[in-house]
Design an enzyme around this catalytic site. Structure first.
Site, PDB file in Angstrom:
ATOM      1  CD  GLN A  19      -0.234   3.750   3.361  1.00 22.97           C
ATOM      2  OE1 GLN A  19       0.032   2.794   2.009  1.00 22.97           O
ATOM      3  NE2 GLN A  19      -1.650   3.818   3.563  1.00 22.97           N
TER       4      GLN A  19
ATOM      5  N   GLY B  35      -3.071  -2.658   0.317  1.00 17.32           N
ATOM      6  CA  GLY B  35      -1.441  -3.076  -0.128  1.00 17.32           C
ATOM      7  C   GLY B  35      -0.414  -1.955   0.897  1.00 17.32           C
TER       8      GLY B  35
ATOM      9  CG  HIS C  40       0.292   5.087  -0.992  1.00 17.51           C
ATOM     10  ND1 HIS C  40      -0.025   6.720   0.663  1.00 17.51           N
ATOM     11  CD2 HIS C  40      -0.583   4.769  -0.308  1.00 17.51           C
ATOM     12  CE1 HIS C  40      -1.634   6.109   1.236  1.00 17.51           C
ATOM     13  NE2 HIS C  40      -1.344   4.937   0.641  1.00 17.51           N
TER      14      HIS C  40
ATOM     15  CG  HIS D 248      -4.199   3.184  -3.370  1.00 18.26           C
ATOM     16  ND1 HIS D 248      -5.595   3.637  -2.824  1.00 18.26           N
ATOM     17  CD2 HIS D 248      -3.256   4.056  -2.092  1.00 18.26           C
ATOM     18  CE1 HIS D 248      -5.393   4.456  -1.533  1.00 18.26           C
ATOM     19  NE2 HIS D 248      -4.093   4.066  -1.327  1.00 18.26           N
ATOM     20  CD  GLU D 249      -0.628   0.605  -1.732  1.00 20.89           C
ATOM     21  OE1 GLU D 249       0.357   1.009  -1.062  1.00 20.89           O
ATOM     22  OE2 GLU D 249      -2.504   0.278  -1.210  1.00 20.89           O
TER      23      GLU D 249
ATOM     24  CB  CYS E 184      -6.265   5.583   2.168  1.00 18.67           C
ATOM     25  SG  CYS E 184      -4.234   5.441   2.480  1.00 18.67           S
ATOM     26  CG  LEU E 185      -4.365  -0.068   5.261  1.00 21.55           C
ATOM     27  CD1 LEU E 185      -3.131  -0.701   5.063  1.00 21.55           C
ATOM     28  CD2 LEU E 185      -5.686  -0.374   6.687  1.00 21.55           C
TER      29      LEU E 185
END
Ligand code: ZN
Length: 195
Positions: free
Chosen positions: A54, A49, A152, A148-149, A106-107
């Site tokens: 981000q 995601g 953010h 998680h997304e 996480c990216l």
């Protein structure tokens, strides 16, 4: 295809509350191109995601997709078809005591993974990229991915929710020391919740 730069831990944009979009903004060509770029960036980075914070835009947009054929980062995750969420609102459907431990990465937090408590049943109300209303439920591991997304978009990272800071590990050490046990846990969650 445009790949966007991904903000890394410590950049203030990751801590901003994203702002909602108006219907007029959703239909703008600029917004639609940005969503295409987010999808390309998520796929290129092998993420499950990506949230707009981000990629340096504090807007309430996130994209999610788990395609095991494509995703080498999380090969054990159940499939999630490509989903674009705008202005999403998440509510928890499961009792508090039913949380399960997810091992997340996480990216924007390079090369770290750790255990996070997630709710196994959630409801998400949002708009899609056409501006149409979405209202659906997610369960199990996939519910964890959406939590998680959506975190953010509220400026929250998985490291804020670690159930045990001692679970933090590099990607290499996850594969070496944690993956086998976690994959067994994923199977149990999938058996229980279907995803
Ligand atoms: Zn993330």
């Amino acid at each position: 295809m445009t790949l966007l730069k991904i903000a890394q831990l410590g950049h203030p944009i990751l801590r901003e509350q994203a702002r909602p979009l108006t219907d007029a903004e959703i239909s703008l060509q600029e917004t639609q191109s940005f969503i295409d770029d987010m999808i390309d960036t998520m796929r290129d980075a092998q993420g499950a995601g990506l949230a707009a914070n981000q990629v340096y835009r504090a807007l309430q947009i996130c994209v999610v997709e788990v395609d095991p054929a494509r995703n080498r980062r999380y090969p054990y995750k159940p499939d999630i078809p490509l989903t674009v969420l705008i202005n999403p609102v998440l509510s928890v459907l499961s009792p508090e005591e039913n949380q399960f431990e997810n091992f997340e990465g996480c990216l924007s937090v390079q090369n770290l993974r750790g255990r996070v408590l997630r709710h196994p049943r959630v409801r998400i109300v949002a708009k899609n990229r056409e501006g149409e209303d979405l209202d659906f439920e997610m369960s199990g591991i996939s519910a964890g991915t959406f939590q998680h997304e959506l975190d953010h978009l509220g400026g929250i990272l998985f490291i804020d929710r670690l159930s045990d800071t001692r679970s933090l590990c590099t990607g290499e050490h996850f594969d070496r020391f944690e993956k086998e046990r976690f994959v067994a846990e994923v199977k149990a969650v999938v058996e229980r919740y279907g995803q």
